[in-house]
Design an enzyme around this catalytic site. Structure first.
Site, PDB file in Angstrom:
ATOM      1  N   GLU A  78       0.805  -1.215   0.000  1.00 22.11           N
ATOM      2  CA  GLU A  78       0.000   0.000   0.000  1.00 22.11           C
ATOM      3  C   GLU A  78       0.847   1.277   0.000  1.00 22.11           C
ATOM      4  O   GLU A  78       0.326   2.353  -0.257  1.00 22.11           O
ATOM      5  CB  GLU A  78      -0.954  -0.006   1.202  1.00 22.11           C
ATOM      6  N   ASP A 138     -13.394  -6.301  -1.445  1.00 23.07           N
ATOM      7  CA  ASP A 138     -14.314  -7.434  -1.360  1.00 23.07           C
ATOM      8  C   ASP A 138     -15.607  -6.933  -0.734  1.00 23.07           C
ATOM      9  O   ASP A 138     -15.729  -5.753  -0.394  1.00 23.07           O
ATOM     10  CB  ASP A 138     -13.706  -8.560  -0.519  1.00 23.07           C
TER      11      ASP A 138
END
Length: 229
Positions: A13, A193
């Site tokens: 990230e 998700d």
């Protein structure tokens, strides 16, 4: 010159952002690697805090106390809890809360609240940066807890308690410590998700590409910094 602290929970990230820094120095402190340098004309400290609330809180305090961060941006992925957005879309934290804490007890100490608003200037800058990058985004509520949410029953319980737009593991801890120190903060989350039984398949089978998101997130953060005074 103002210092921006930029955080993620996983190395993926923040790696692309670190690669764009100039004049870099790297220091290991308290188990975390801190990259200091310039991103364009802005002084930044970029780090991977690690997953979970304790890692996020400790790293946020170090960014502020040791490295002088005056504004904090946290960027990462999350489980979607909203019908307004889908996989790959972004929630900018207008508010950040815990879904696994006793709120009235948390609020007994500074900053005397369990609801942490994102800094308005940073939220607006993030929304504009998402728009410029062609990324669908909402300014919404992010809920934090020390667990990966991957089943419908847990998802429903969190929805009933907190009604968030997404669920993750660090944001409220970052926002709480930032607020405790009077430091403006914003949390950005891309949906990886749907926080249900399909989550493992989505992540493991690579229907969601974290590298693709990170490239976009890096673009968003760079755009934000350019726009901020």
């Amino acid at each position: 010159m103002e210092v921006f602290g930029i955080m993620g929970a996983m190395p993926d990230e923040v790696d692309q952002l670190c690669a764009q820094l100039t004049g870099v120095s790297v220091e290991h402190y308290g188990g975390v690697e801190y990259h200091r340098g310039l991103l364009g004309a802005k002084r930044v400290v970029v780090c991977c805090a690690g997953m979970g609330k304790a890692n996020a809180a400790a790293t946020t305090q170090v960014l502020i106390t040791k490295y002088g961060a005056e504004r904090i941006i946290f960027s990462g992925i999350a489980g979607n809890m909203s019908s307004q957005i889908g996989i790959g879309d972004v929630v900018v934290g207008k508010t950040v809360v815990y879904h696994d804490a006793q709120d009235d007890m948390i609020a007994q100490s500074a900053p005397f609240t369990a609801v942490y608003p994102g800094d308005e200037t940073l939220v607006n800058a993030a929304m504009e940066a998402c728009k410029a990058a062609g990324v669908k985004a909402i300014a919404g509520k992010i809920a934090t807890g020390d667990q990966f949410v991957g089943d419908s029953a847990t998802k429903a319980a969190i929805a009933a308690k907190a009604a968030p737009d997404c669920v993750e593991m660090e944001g409220a801890a970052v926002a709480q410590i930032a607020a405790k120190n009077g430091v403006p903060c914003v949390v950005l989350r891309a949906m990886s998700d749907n926080a249900d039984e399909t989550g493992h398949e989505v992540l493991v089978v690579k229907k969601f590409s974290i590298s693709e998101y990170v490239a976009t997130a890096t673009q968003i953060v760079v755009s934000m910094l350019r726009a901020l005074d």
